[in-house]
Design an enzyme around this catalytic site. Sequence first.
Site, short mmCIF file in Angstrom:
data_model
loop_
_atom_site.label_atom_id
_atom_site.label_comp_id
_atom_site.label_asym_id
_atom_site.label_seq_id
_atom_site.Cartn_x
_atom_site.Cartn_y
_atom_site.Cartn_z
CB CYS A 86 -1.00 -0.02 1.17
SG CYS A 86 -2.33 1.18 0.96
CG HIS A 113 -3.81 -3.35 3.18
ND1 HIS A 113 -2.86 -2.77 3.99
CD2 HIS A 113 -4.37 -2.33 2.47
CE1 HIS A 113 -2.85 -1.46 3.81
NE2 HIS A 113 -3.77 -1.17 2.89
CD GLU A 164 -1.39 -5.46 5.77
OE1 GLU A 164 -1.15 -5.92 4.65
OE2 GLU A 164 -1.78 -4.29 5.98
#
Length: 238
Positions: free
Chosen positions: A114, A216, A218
């Site tokens: 990002c 994202h 994660e």
Amino acid sequence: MSKTIIGIAGNKQAPGSGEFFGTTTAYTPEGFVHGIHHVGGLPFILPIGKPELAEAYVSQIDKLLLAGGQDVSPQLYHEEPHLLIKETDLERDLFEKALIEAAVAQEKPIFAVCRGMQLLNVVFGGSLYQDLSLFPEWQINHLQIQTQPIFPSHSVTVKENSTLAGLIGTEAMVNSYHHQAIKKLAPGFEAVAHSKDHLIEGIEAVDKPILAVQWHPELSFQANEKDLSLFDYFVNQL
Ligand SMILES: [Mn+2]
């Protein structure tokens, strides 16, 4: 047995959130910690500090991870702030710029997410759309703010034979939490993933071990094996 040490460039949270009696905290989103643990790496959070410390920090790690967060200060790509820019943090930008430069000098791999991808692009000479409303072809919601990140919301097309395609295939669904994007791609990088409205969603360096994505992983790797494969590749292969 020794493990691969991943330095995660940390963020800071200003007082006012009601946490920790109003003190500023140094942190990273826990998904990065869990993702790196999951694939056998050893994460360390690197707190924001003076750029002169970057070389010493990078010498202690095997690989560098750049997380999401604030907008990149537009002065780094020689623009005035647009009316629609959100929070920037020049101290973080300059520290992470120095981390990137130290990692390249020490030939250590970088994975970025990002804002991390956007900052990488700027540090290597690219620029950003300060807000997606400035992107002429904007057609897709890239800010799924009311939808959980485990639910991918838009598709990406990945360049055949790219490293990224080897991990997630040439078509994939991703989550999306950005109101900025790459405008001019930095020299030495290749755009390897695009949304259907033609925004750059993933980049790879041509001759350096650097991979970055706009989404994202994660926040989704526990639900999405393709996103888990990004952590596995970064920690165990890149
Ligand atoms: Mn997107």
